[in-house]
Design an enzyme around this catalytic site. Structure first.
Site: not given
Ligand code: AMP
Ligand code: TRP
Length: 326
Positions: A116, A197, A200
């Site tokens: 980041k 991956k 968002k």
């Molecule tokens: P974040 O979007 O980084 O706030 O992630 C929130 C939660 O969703 C965390 O536990 C991540 O590991 C999970 N996560 C985020 N993107 C993915 C994805 N593409 N596939 C599976 N898990 C995800």
């Protein structure tokens, strides 16, 4: 939180952007399934989100929407706590004390910080650097036994264990040393570049399906998903796009990859994509219906987060006071 179970789970998600099917199948769906068996404490990590500059009005709205969406996904506030991190003051207080038990070198080694700080080189603030200390404080305050997260958060959990053990060694048993609870499998990839991956924060909206996307949008995005020239629905090497669509189909229907290969034997990608999109639309429909009801009732949402914050404060204060004494 009505019933006290033997083991406690803590997890959190940042209220940034719109929650995707990656977040849902990778994290939130697990949270929902864990509710009958554990004391579940979940949080919207808004303080973690402000390491990146935000428009204040939009940020407030996004947090409210994310909260309502978690309720719509069936995080049940009768059984679990679902609170907004900034409403519970103990988190920042413990974070300061535990930052004094965390080494500079440990934080500098975190891959999320390295990634980041290079991708946002115009705003490498101290919050970005000490982000893991706030995260480990979130977890340790509730003496969580397990922390369900995706693979990307594993390093932060290892640091959580290190700091908990260090404090316990220096000042006597205080914190539960938590275990990561990482489910294999459901890692959803970008529809435009299935080697990455689904995220968002990806600037390309076609790369992800958001939980509140309309049926029409879902169909279009899946139809445009990158595949390969083979036209053979089979899980394998160099077929990241098809592997990803098969994973999404498996997550929505519960079918295994083998069953899916058999189902689409002799059937081309066009028809396969339509079936995947239809299954996903059907899977998300009840969540979308719940959401549209909940989001209209701001009073209900407010009651939910206030009650949860109050209870979270009571639980976490006990830990904080013990740490202060020590
Ligand atoms: P974040 O979007 O980084 O706030 O992630 C929130 C939660 O969703 C965390 O536990 C991540 O590991 C999970 N996560 C985020 N993107 C993915 C994805 N593409 N596939 C599976 N898990 C995800
Ligand atoms: N850092 C996590 C993420 O980006 C969110 C988070 C904050 C979290 N505090 C936490 C996850 C505590 C688990 C436990 O996904």
């Amino acid at each position: 939180m009505k019933q006290r179970k033997e083991k406690t789970i803590f997890s959190a998600i940042q209220p940034t952007g719109n929650i995707t099917i990656g977040n849902y199948f990778g994290a939130i769906k697990n949270w929902v399934q864990l509710q009958p068996d554990f004391n579940c404490i979940f949080s919207l990590a808004d303080l973690h989100a402000i390491t990146v500059r935000k428009d204040p009005e939009e940020f407030k709205q996004k947090a409210l929407e994310a909260y309502a969406l978690l309720l719509a996904c069936e995080i049940n506030v009768e059984k679990s706590l679902l609170f907004i991190q900034s409403q519970v003051n103990t988190h920042c207080q413990l974070a300061w004390m535990l930052s004094c038990c965390t080494e500079f070198g440990e934080l500098a080694r975190m891959t999320q910080f390295k990634d980041k700080s290079s991708s946002h080189s115009d705003n490498v603030n101290c919050g970005l650097f000490s982000y893991p200390v706030l995260m480990l404080s979130d977890i340790l305050l509730y003496r969580a036994d397990f922390v369900p997260v995706g693979q990307d958060q594993k390093q932060h959990l290892e640091l959580t264990r290190t700091v908990a053990e260090r404090f316990n060694f220096l000042y006597g048993p205080t914190f539960t040393v938590p275990e990561p609870y990482i489910k294999r499998g459901a890692k959803i990839k970008s529809l435009r570049d299935p080697t990455k991956k689904m995220s968002k924060s990806d600037p390309d909206l076609n790369s992800r399906i958001e939980l509140l996307d309309s049926p029409d949008k879902i169909m279009k995005k899946i139809k445009r998903a990158v595949t390969d020239p083979e036209n053979h629905v089979k899980y394998g090497e160099n077929k990241d796009g098809i592997n990803n669509l098969m994973t999404i189909y498996s997550c929505t229907t519960g079918k295994t990859l083998d069953e899916i290969e058999k189902e689409f034997d002799g059937i081309g990608y066009g028809e396969f994509k339509t079936t995947v999109a239809e299954a996903l639309i059907e899977h998300l429909a009840p969540i979308q219906k719940n959401y549209s009801k909940i989001i209209k009732d701001k009073g209900y949402i407010k009651n939910c987060y206030k009650d949860s914050a109050e209870e979270a404060l009571n639980i976490s204060n006990e830990t904080l006071n013990e740490v202060k004494k020590k």
